[in-house]
Write a protein that holds these residues in place. Structure first.
Motif, PDB file in Angstrom:
ATOM      1  N   ARG A 295       0.834  -1.210   0.000  1.00  0.00           N
ATOM      2  CA  ARG A 295       0.000   0.000   0.000  1.00  0.00           C
ATOM      3  C   ARG A 295       0.867   1.258   0.000  1.00  0.00           C
ATOM      4  NH1 ARG A 295      -4.587  -1.978   3.330  1.00  0.00           N
ATOM      5  NH2 ARG A 295      -4.205  -3.587   1.780  1.00  0.00           N
ATOM      6  N   ARG A 296       1.973   1.200   0.732  1.00  0.00           N
ATOM      7  CA  ARG A 296       2.919   2.309   0.728  1.00  0.00           C
ATOM      8  C   ARG A 296       3.400   2.602  -0.687  1.00  0.00           C
ATOM      9  NH1 ARG A 296       8.987   1.008   2.005  1.00  0.00           N
ATOM     10  NH2 ARG A 296       8.490  -0.056   0.031  1.00  0.00           N
ATOM     11  N   ASP A 297       3.748   1.546  -1.422  1.00  0.00           N
ATOM     12  CA  ASP A 297       4.240   1.729  -2.789  1.00  0.00           C
ATOM     13  C   ASP A 297       3.162   2.333  -3.683  1.00  0.00           C
ATOM     14  OD1 ASP A 297       6.610   0.642  -1.924  1.00  0.00           O
ATOM     15  OD2 ASP A 297       6.194  -1.358  -2.721  1.00  0.00           O
ATOM     16  N   LEU A 298       1.926   1.902  -3.485  1.00  0.00           N
ATOM     17  CA  LEU A 298       0.804   2.461  -4.245  1.00  0.00           C
ATOM     18  C   LEU A 298       0.660   3.952  -3.966  1.00  0.00           C
ATOM     19  CD1 LEU A 298      -1.922   2.225  -5.845  1.00  0.00           C
ATOM     20  CD2 LEU A 298      -2.982   1.642  -3.651  1.00  0.00           C
ATOM     21  N   VAL A 299       0.715   4.327  -2.678  1.00  0.00           N
ATOM     22  CA  VAL A 299       0.557   5.727  -2.288  1.00  0.00           C
ATOM     23  C   VAL A 299       1.690   6.579  -2.851  1.00  0.00           C
ATOM     24  CG1 VAL A 299       0.617   7.303  -0.310  1.00  0.00           C
ATOM     25  CG2 VAL A 299      -0.796   5.239  -0.222  1.00  0.00           C
ATOM     26  N   CYS A 300       2.923   6.122  -2.691  1.00  0.00           N
ATOM     27  CA  CYS A 300       4.071   6.913  -3.137  1.00  0.00           C
ATOM     28  C   CYS A 300       4.045   7.125  -4.655  1.00  0.00           C
ATOM     29  CB  CYS A 300       5.371   6.228  -2.721  1.00  0.00           C
ATOM     30  SG  CYS A 300       5.681   6.276  -0.927  1.00  0.00           S
ATOM     31  N   GLU A 301       3.730   6.070  -5.397  1.00  0.00           N
ATOM     32  CA  GLU A 301       3.705   6.183  -6.854  1.00  0.00           C
ATOM     33  C   GLU A 301       2.625   7.164  -7.302  1.00  0.00           C
ATOM     34  OE1 GLU A 301       2.924   3.403 -10.818  1.00  0.00           O
ATOM     35  OE2 GLU A 301       3.003   2.481  -8.821  1.00  0.00           O
ATOM     36  N   ALA A 302       1.434   7.073  -6.681  1.00  0.00           N
ATOM     37  CA  ALA A 302       0.330   7.950  -7.077  1.00  0.00           C
ATOM     38  C   ALA A 302       0.625   9.401  -6.718  1.00  0.00           C
ATOM     39  CB  ALA A 302      -0.961   7.492  -6.403  1.00  0.00           C
ATOM     40  N   LEU A 303       1.221   9.637  -5.558  1.00  0.00           N
ATOM     41  CA  LEU A 303       1.525  11.008  -5.155  1.00  0.00           C
ATOM     42  C   LEU A 303       2.597  11.630  -6.043  1.00  0.00           C
ATOM     43  CD1 LEU A 303       1.455  10.615  -1.271  1.00  0.00           C
ATOM     44  CD2 LEU A 303      -0.225  11.820  -2.689  1.00  0.00           C
ATOM     45  N   ARG A 304       3.574  10.830  -6.432  1.00  0.00           N
ATOM     46  CA  ARG A 304       4.599  11.360  -7.350  1.00  0.00           C
ATOM     47  C   ARG A 304       3.980  11.730  -8.693  1.00  0.00           C
ATOM     48  NH1 ARG A 304       7.984   6.740  -5.152  1.00  0.00           N
ATOM     49  NH2 ARG A 304       9.284   7.716  -3.532  1.00  0.00           N
ATOM     50  N   ARG A 305       3.084  10.889  -9.189  1.00  0.00           N
ATOM     51  CA  ARG A 305       2.424  11.205 -10.459  1.00  0.00           C
ATOM     52  C   ARG A 305       1.608  12.488 -10.361  1.00  0.00           C
ATOM     53  NH1 ARG A 305       0.888   5.665 -10.735  1.00  0.00           N
ATOM     54  NH2 ARG A 305      -1.243   6.330 -10.278  1.00  0.00           N
ATOM     55  N   ALA A 306       1.082  12.751  -9.144  1.00  0.00           N
ATOM     56  CA  ALA A 306       0.273  13.957  -8.941  1.00  0.00           C
ATOM     57  C   ALA A 306       1.121  15.207  -8.759  1.00  0.00           C
ATOM     58  CB  ALA A 306      -0.634  13.765  -7.730  1.00  0.00           C
ATOM     59  N   GLY A 307       2.449  15.045  -8.722  1.00  0.00           N
ATOM     60  CA  GLY A 307       3.327  16.197  -8.605  1.00  0.00           C
ATOM     61  C   GLY A 307       3.904  16.444  -7.238  1.00  0.00           C
ATOM     62  N   CYS A 308       3.694  15.523  -6.305  1.00  0.00           N
ATOM     63  CA  CYS A 308       4.238  15.670  -4.959  1.00  0.00           C
ATOM     64  C   CYS A 308       5.656  15.119  -4.896  1.00  0.00           C
ATOM     65  CB  CYS A 308       3.378  14.912  -3.945  1.00  0.00           C
ATOM     66  SG  CYS A 308       1.691  15.531  -3.770  1.00  0.00           S
ATOM     67  N   ALA A 309       6.439  15.667  -3.987  1.00  0.00           N
ATOM     68  CA  ALA A 309       7.764  15.120  -3.687  1.00  0.00           C
ATOM     69  C   ALA A 309       7.613  14.136  -2.535  1.00  0.00           C
ATOM     70  CB  ALA A 309       8.724  16.239  -3.299  1.00  0.00           C
ATOM     71  N   VAL A 310       8.050  12.902  -2.736  1.00  0.00           N
ATOM     72  CA  VAL A 310       7.824  11.850  -1.746  1.00  0.00           C
ATOM     73  C   VAL A 310       9.115  11.095  -1.480  1.00  0.00           C
ATOM     74  CG1 VAL A 310       6.501   9.791  -1.149  1.00  0.00           C
ATOM     75  CG2 VAL A 310       5.440  11.600  -2.523  1.00  0.00           C
ATOM     76  N   ARG A 311       9.470  10.969  -0.211  1.00  0.00           N
ATOM     77  CA  ARG A 311      10.554  10.082   0.216  1.00  0.00           C
ATOM     78  C   ARG A 311       9.904   8.808   0.738  1.00  0.00           C
ATOM     79  NH1 ARG A 311      16.337  10.174  -0.102  1.00  0.00           N
ATOM     80  NH2 ARG A 311      17.055   8.595   1.355  1.00  0.00           N
ATOM     81  N   THR A 312      10.222   7.667   0.165  1.00  0.00           N
ATOM     82  CA  THR A 312       9.549   6.416   0.516  1.00  0.00           C
ATOM     83  C   THR A 312       9.737   6.093   1.993  1.00  0.00           C
ATOM     84  OG1 THR A 312       9.914   5.555  -1.705  1.00  0.00           O
ATOM     85  CG2 THR A 312       9.379   3.954   0.014  1.00  0.00           C
TER      86      THR A 312
END
Length: 393
Positions: A295-312
């Motif tokens: 679920r973490r991987d799903l969230v991080c991938e979707a947020l990056r696509r939306a333009g957010c900066a995400v550290r896993t």
């Protein structure tokens, strides 16, 4: 107007609290709160009900039911690889939050300072202040949110008495490594500081990272540490309010004196229910950990696509998403997401002091139902595409 104590006046409302009424009214998808999936086993519920029906409605041993302390000691000994003494090292608290307050009251005097890494779990500064102490914030450094020994050392003053560390860390998802603990150990030893560790997510560490604790992995800190844990996360029973403090005998004796004057004891019948759970099955923890990592991987991938900066995130149940490229103010972004996208996220203001320092961040929970997470992320992406918020100039 009735006069408030200074310590109460300093405790500020959580930024998320202002969004909850609108979220409830609109039926927004909640990606803000870390509410565990599942429920306690039926045997635990039946044992708690049986205790109620059989007369277990009065005070229990303030330190906690001996059977529950023995069960926790056996599990902690197995997980941490070192002996834990149920009689002299474990105190059952009314949730981890009371455990933190008890530990801080036992370790500090009014006016003493407590080092708190920032960003922080939103309850930590308030608990420090309610204990009469003063939080002194130490920024986690770099994109990786590292605990820096030099920053810790620079924050120490003659009034510093303790460090309050959340590991795995909420909200960043950091799992602090050996180098960071070596630096922390040196600072604690040099200045005779008590270390209070909030370890409620200790079983939820991903990608092969290792959770380090004063009990087990960092023995040099054990004699000066209080480890605070909870049954909420591994047992899906946050509403039962059962936590614990694990500390050396001398510290435990002090903790129990404070605990007897705060709640006196955790709920008696619910402790019977927790005893019936028996030891946590490692297979069930591993299954939950794998689900949350996915679920973490799903969230991080979707947020990056939306333009957010995400550290896993390396562990825990939350992650921070950087929103500087999307919004002037994460509180405004969170409000718009509730009102126009039907999704609740936690604005970064809850995790920084001053709150404005969190304007570039929102926190997302990683552990909600898979369909709920995916639907919420789709709504966020659709809203940002349809109604972009001008970034700060």
């Amino acid at each position: 107007m009735t006069r408030l104590s200074r310590r109460t006046a300093r405790v500020t409302p959580m930024a998320l609290a202002a969004l909850l009424p609108a979220a409830r009214e609109s039926g927004a998808i909640d990606l803000a709160l870390g509410i565990p999936q599942g429920r306690p086993t039926q045997s635990a519920v039946e044992a708690a009900v049986a205790a109620l029906r059989s007369g277990g409605n009065q005070y229990a041993d303030p330190a906690g039911l001996p059977a529950l302390r023995r069960s926790l000691a056996a599990e902690l000994s197995r997980v941490r690889g070192v002996p834990v003494d149920a009689e002299h090292e474990i105190t059952i608290s009314a949730g981890a939050t009371e455990g933190l307050l008890v530990a801080l009251i036992a370790a500090t005097d009014p006016g003493d300072e407590v080092l708190v890494p920032q960003p922080f779990f939103e309850n930590h500064p308030g608990v420090v202040e309610l204990a009469g102490a003063v939080p002194r914030f130490v920024p986690l450094t770099g994109d990786a949110w590292r605990l820096d020994g030099a920053a810790l050392e620079a924050a120490v003053t003659p009034r510093t008495r303790a460090v309050l560390l959340n590991n795995p860390h909420n909200p960043t998802g950091r799992v602090f490594d050996r180098t960071e603990f070596d630096a922390l150990t040196a600072v604690c030893e040099r200045h005779d500081l008590t270390l209070i560790t909030d370890e409620v997510y200790d079983r939820f560490v991903y990608d092969g990272h290792r959770h380090l604790s004063p009990v087990g992995a960092v023995p040099a800190l054990r004699h000066r540490s209080v480890v605070v844990g909870s049954l909420s996360k591994t047992r899906a029973m946050s509403g039962w309010r059962l936590g614990y403090c694990l500390a050396p005998p001398a510290l435990t004796a002090a903790l129990r004196r404070v605990h007897e004057r705060t709640t006196l004891g955790a709920p008696h019948p619910l402790q019977h229910g927790a005893v019936a759970l028996g030891p946590t099955e490692e297979a069930s923890v591993a299954t939950a950990r794998a689900l949350f990592q996915d679920r973490r991987d799903l969230v991080c991938e979707a947020l990056r696509r939306a333009g957010c900066a995400v550290r896993t995130p390396q562990g825990g149940w939350f992650g921070l998403a950087g929103t500087a490229a999307l919004a002037r103010d994460s509180r405004e972004l969170a409000r718009r997401l509730v009102e126009h996208a039907g999704v609740l996220v936690a604005p970064g203001a809850s995790f920084f002091a001053p709150p404005e320092a969190g304007d570039d961040w929102v926190r997302i929970a990683l552990v909600r139902d898979h369909a709920q997470v995916r639907a919420g992320l789709d709504r966020i992406a659709a809203h940002l595409t349809r109604t972009p918020i001008p970034p700060r100039s």
